[in-house]
Scaffold this motif. Sequence first.
Motif: not given
Length: 147
Positions: A13-32
């Motif tokens: 769960a913690a690893a997934a949350d890191v992934w989610l926060r990082s993706f949102a910060a680094a790739l704001p224009t990429v649609v998940r």
Amino acid sequence: MVGLRRATARDAAAAADVWLRSFAAALPTVVRPRTDDEVRAYFREVVVPLRETWVAQAGVGVVGVMVLDGGFLSQLYLDPDWRGLGIGDRFVALAKERRPEGLALWTFEVNKPAHRFYERHGFVAVERTDGRGNEEREPDVRYVWRP
């Protein structure tokens, strides 16, 4: 102090949350293409139990995640507040140690900081696509590192 260690089921769960926060910060224009809950389930059911998954552990908890899948460095994400502290460098060094024969990875074309990071670590861009081969339908670049 930040330590690197193999992930356990309790880290999913913690690893997934890191992934989610990082993706949102680094790739704001990429649609998940997946919801947050689907990402968490994927980490819990696939990433942590079936892949060579490592976490960066700090006093506050998990602050980074790296996943090796065969000869691919398939994921390397850091909590946005923990970037620039050398954790990514340590993950790449570990990946090279674990895969001394070489590594490949994909990163999105729009992620220029990732391009600079991997190139600084000796990875070379060998292929560019229009994104038809990934779920996000986002142009990407394949990098390779050979010792």
